[in-house]
Enzyme design. Structure first.
Site, PDB file in Angstrom:
ATOM      1  N   THR A   1     126.156   7.722 -17.787  1.00 49.13           N
ATOM      2  CA  THR A   1     127.264   7.592 -18.743  1.00 49.13           C
ATOM      3  C   THR A   1     126.717   6.945 -20.016  1.00 49.13           C
ATOM      4  O   THR A   1     125.725   6.204 -19.988  1.00 49.13           O
ATOM      5  CB  THR A   1     128.428   6.740 -18.184  1.00 49.13           C
ATOM      6  OG1 THR A   1     128.043   5.360 -18.154  1.00 49.13           O
ATOM      7  CG2 THR A   1     128.844   7.182 -16.794  1.00 49.13           C
TER       8      THR A   1
ATOM      9  N   TYR B   1     134.468  -9.052 -23.568  1.00 53.69           N
ATOM     10  CA  TYR B   1     133.165  -8.416 -23.299  1.00 53.69           C
ATOM     11  C   TYR B   1     132.493  -9.141 -22.136  1.00 53.69           C
ATOM     12  O   TYR B   1     132.020  -8.520 -21.175  1.00 53.69           O
ATOM     13  CB  TYR B   1     132.290  -8.453 -24.560  1.00 53.69           C
ATOM     14  CG  TYR B   1     130.959  -7.739 -24.389  1.00 53.69           C
ATOM     15  CD1 TYR B   1     130.887  -6.354 -24.419  1.00 53.69           C
ATOM     16  CD2 TYR B   1     129.785  -8.447 -24.168  1.00 53.69           C
ATOM     17  CE1 TYR B   1     129.678  -5.691 -24.242  1.00 53.69           C
ATOM     18  CE2 TYR B   1     128.571  -7.798 -23.991  1.00 53.69           C
ATOM     19  CZ  TYR B   1     128.521  -6.420 -24.031  1.00 53.69           C
ATOM     20  OH  TYR B   1     127.322  -5.765 -23.847  1.00 53.69           O
TER      21      TYR B   1
HETATM   22  N1  LIG Z   1     122.321  -3.210 -27.315  1.00 56.06           N
HETATM   23  C1  LIG Z   1     122.471  -4.428 -26.816  1.00 56.06           C
HETATM   24  O1  LIG Z   1     122.099  -5.451 -27.453  1.00 56.06           O
HETATM   25  C2  LIG Z   1     123.061  -4.603 -25.441  1.00 56.06           C
HETATM   26  C3  LIG Z   1     122.872  -5.826 -24.780  1.00 56.06           C
HETATM   27  C4  LIG Z   1     123.408  -6.000 -23.508  1.00 56.06           C
HETATM   28  C5  LIG Z   1     124.102  -4.955 -22.898  1.00 56.06           C
HETATM   29  N2  LIG Z   1     124.281  -3.788 -23.575  1.00 56.06           N
HETATM   30  C6  LIG Z   1     125.037  -2.723 -22.905  1.00 56.06           C
HETATM   31  O2  LIG Z   1     124.258  -1.539 -22.870  1.00 56.06           O
HETATM   32  C7  LIG Z   1     125.113  -0.405 -22.699  1.00 56.06           C
HETATM   33  C8  LIG Z   1     124.666   0.718 -23.623  1.00 56.06           C
HETATM   34  O3  LIG Z   1     124.884   0.329 -24.969  1.00 56.06           O
HETATM   35  P1  LIG Z   1     123.803   0.582 -26.102  1.00 56.06           P
HETATM   36  O4  LIG Z   1     123.256  -0.726 -26.491  1.00 56.06           O
HETATM   37  O5  LIG Z   1     122.878   1.673 -25.712  1.00 56.06           O
HETATM   38  O6  LIG Z   1     124.768   1.020 -27.310  1.00 56.06           O
HETATM   39  P2  LIG Z   1     125.026   2.452 -27.982  1.00 56.06           P
HETATM   40  O7  LIG Z   1     123.770   3.009 -28.536  1.00 56.06           O
HETATM   41  O8  LIG Z   1     126.156   2.221 -28.911  1.00 56.06           O
HETATM   42  O9  LIG Z   1     125.488   3.384 -26.772  1.00 56.06           O
HETATM   43  C9  LIG Z   1     126.735   3.252 -26.169  1.00 56.06           C
HETATM   44  C10 LIG Z   1     127.042   4.504 -25.361  1.00 56.06           C
HETATM   45  O10 LIG Z   1     128.329   4.339 -24.741  1.00 56.06           O
HETATM   46  C11 LIG Z   1     129.094   5.496 -25.002  1.00 56.06           C
HETATM   47  N3  LIG Z   1     130.521   5.196 -25.077  1.00 56.06           N
HETATM   48  C12 LIG Z   1     131.142   4.281 -25.877  1.00 56.06           C
HETATM   49  N4  LIG Z   1     132.482   4.394 -25.757  1.00 56.06           N
HETATM   50  C13 LIG Z   1     132.697   5.404 -24.865  1.00 56.06           C
HETATM   51  C14 LIG Z   1     133.865   6.012 -24.347  1.00 56.06           C
HETATM   52  N5  LIG Z   1     135.114   5.626 -24.727  1.00 56.06           N
HETATM   53  N6  LIG Z   1     133.727   7.004 -23.444  1.00 56.06           N
HETATM   54  C15 LIG Z   1     132.517   7.423 -23.077  1.00 56.06           C
HETATM   55  N7  LIG Z   1     131.367   6.909 -23.540  1.00 56.06           N
HETATM   56  C16 LIG Z   1     131.460   5.901 -24.434  1.00 56.06           C
HETATM   57  C17 LIG Z   1     128.593   6.023 -26.348  1.00 56.06           C
HETATM   58  O11 LIG Z   1     128.809   7.434 -26.431  1.00 56.06           O
HETATM   59  P3  LIG Z   1     129.901   8.150 -27.371  1.00 56.06           P
HETATM   60  O12 LIG Z   1     130.109   7.292 -28.576  1.00 56.06           O
HETATM   61  O13 LIG Z   1     129.275   9.466 -27.659  1.00 56.06           O
HETATM   62  O14 LIG Z   1     131.103   8.265 -26.500  1.00 56.06           O
HETATM   63  C18 LIG Z   1     127.100   5.750 -26.233  1.00 56.06           C
HETATM   64  O15 LIG Z   1     126.457   6.808 -25.587  1.00 56.06           O
HETATM   65  C19 LIG Z   1     126.538  -0.907 -22.983  1.00 56.06           C
HETATM   66  O16 LIG Z   1     127.234  -1.061 -21.764  1.00 56.06           O
HETATM   67  C20 LIG Z   1     126.311  -2.280 -23.620  1.00 56.06           C
HETATM   68  O17 LIG Z   1     127.381  -3.163 -23.369  1.00 56.06           O
HETATM   69  C21 LIG Z   1     123.775  -3.581 -24.830  1.00 56.06           C
END
Ligand SMILES: NC(=O)c1ccc[n+]([C@@H]2O[C@H](COP(=O)([O-])OP(=O)(O)OC[C@H]3O[C@@H](n4cnc5c(N)ncnc54)[C@H](OP(=O)(O)O)[C@@H]3O)[C@@H](O)[C@H]2O)c1
Length: 253
Positions: free
Chosen positions: A8, A153
């Site tokens: 996902t 969050y």
């Molecule tokens: N980057 C950080 O610093 C960090 C740190 C700790 C944890 N995380 C976690 O890592 C995970 C991935 O995030 P990322 O950092 O890779 O950010 P990202 O590049 O913004 O990716 C987020 C992904 O989630 C999808 N998404 C968001 N809303 C959605 C919805 N309503 N339905 C389906 N898909 C949805 C987006 O796809 P679409 O927009 O195409 O739907 C995108 O593919 C998240 O759970 C985040 O909380 C990130």
């Protein structure tokens, strides 16, 4: 190898890197997110490069029916999921009462409920086939000793972490391991609209998305229950666990 991974949030960031990594290792993919164009180009790129199968199923995990839609798609396509990567997520900041219930509800669906629903839907097949890996992308935020604005969050990530531990402990004897991945700041699209905030965080606190995904893969495959990414965050989490709450509150007031 004929194993299939459902990812996902595969349209960018960590999810896209998970797709790359599993494809490199020969896994077939089912990719989901909202941005169909991104999913299409990621899938066709990986099919061409690694000669794997990669299907896409666009879905909005904020909608309650989305997990069933994804599950039914896999059933109709006759695909069994061996590895489920619950990765989709985004940030939500602001005071609790200033954010509408609809926004909270959608947020909780994307970050926790959909991950739990997908696990519930795909787990019976994993049990039948005596193999399963679940990767739940939580966050170091789950260890925060003090919660205020932005706490939803933290709450959702803690929920996912505890859920992941439960699945791991209840099903590891059946060769189903669940791994909670807890990254700190990672370069992805997550902070795309927070340029000022991003530049206020020292560069040594930032991790490369590919590195986080490699560590998550190793941890999940070797049956680890939890991975905190990067030595800096391992130290931070250690202190987050032992620091008294009253001291943190004192510093925050
Ligand atoms: N980057 C950080 O610093 C960090 C740190 C700790 C944890 N995380 C976690 O890592 C995970 C991935 O995030 P990322 O950092 O890779 O950010 P990202 O590049 O913004 O990716 C987020 C992904 O989630 C999808 N998404 C968001 N809303 C959605 C919805 N309503 N339905 C389906 N898909 C949805 C987006 O796809 P679409 O927009 O195409 O739907 C995108 O593919 C998240 O759970 C985040 O909380 C990130």
């Amino acid at each position: 190898m004929n194993k299939t991974v459902l990812i996902t949030g595969a349209s960018s960031g960590l999810g896209k890197d998970f797709a790359n990594l599993y494809a490199e290792k020969g896994y077939n993919l089912v990719l989901t997110a909202r941005r169909e164009g991104n999913l299409k180009s990621i899938a066709s790129d990986l099919i061409n490069k690694y000669n794997i199968s990669a299907l896409i199923i666009p879905a909005d995990l904020g909608e309650k029916e989305a997990p069933n839609k994804i599950f039914n798609f896999c059933e109709e396509s006759n695909i069994k999921i061996d590895i489920l990567v619950n990765n989709a997520g985004y940030g939500l900041t602001g005071e609790f009462d200033k954010i509408s219930w609809e926004e909270h509800d959608t947020f909780i669906n994307v970050l926790s409920t959909s991950a739990i629903a997908l696990t519930r839907l795909f787990l019976p097949n994993m049990i039948d086939r005596k193999y399963g890996r679940v990767v739940n992308v939580s966050s170091v935020a789950a260890f925060a000793p003090y919660t205020n604005s932005g706490g939803m969050y933290i709450a959702t990530k803690l929920m996912l972490l505890k859920f992941s531990e439960m699945i791991h402990n209840d099903y590891k004897s059946r060769n189903i391991y669940s791994c909670a991945v807890c990254p700190g700041f990672t370069h992805t699209e997550f902070h795309r609209d927070m340029k000022e905030f991003k530049s206020s965080i020292p560069s040594f606190m930032w991790m490369d998305s590919r590195k986080v995904v490699e560590q998550a893969y190793e941890a999940s495959m070797s049956g680890k229950e939890i991975i905190i990414n990067g030595w800096i965050y391992k130290i931070l989490v250690f202190f987050m666990k032992i620091i008294p709450k009253w001291l943190v509150k004192l510093r925050s007031n």
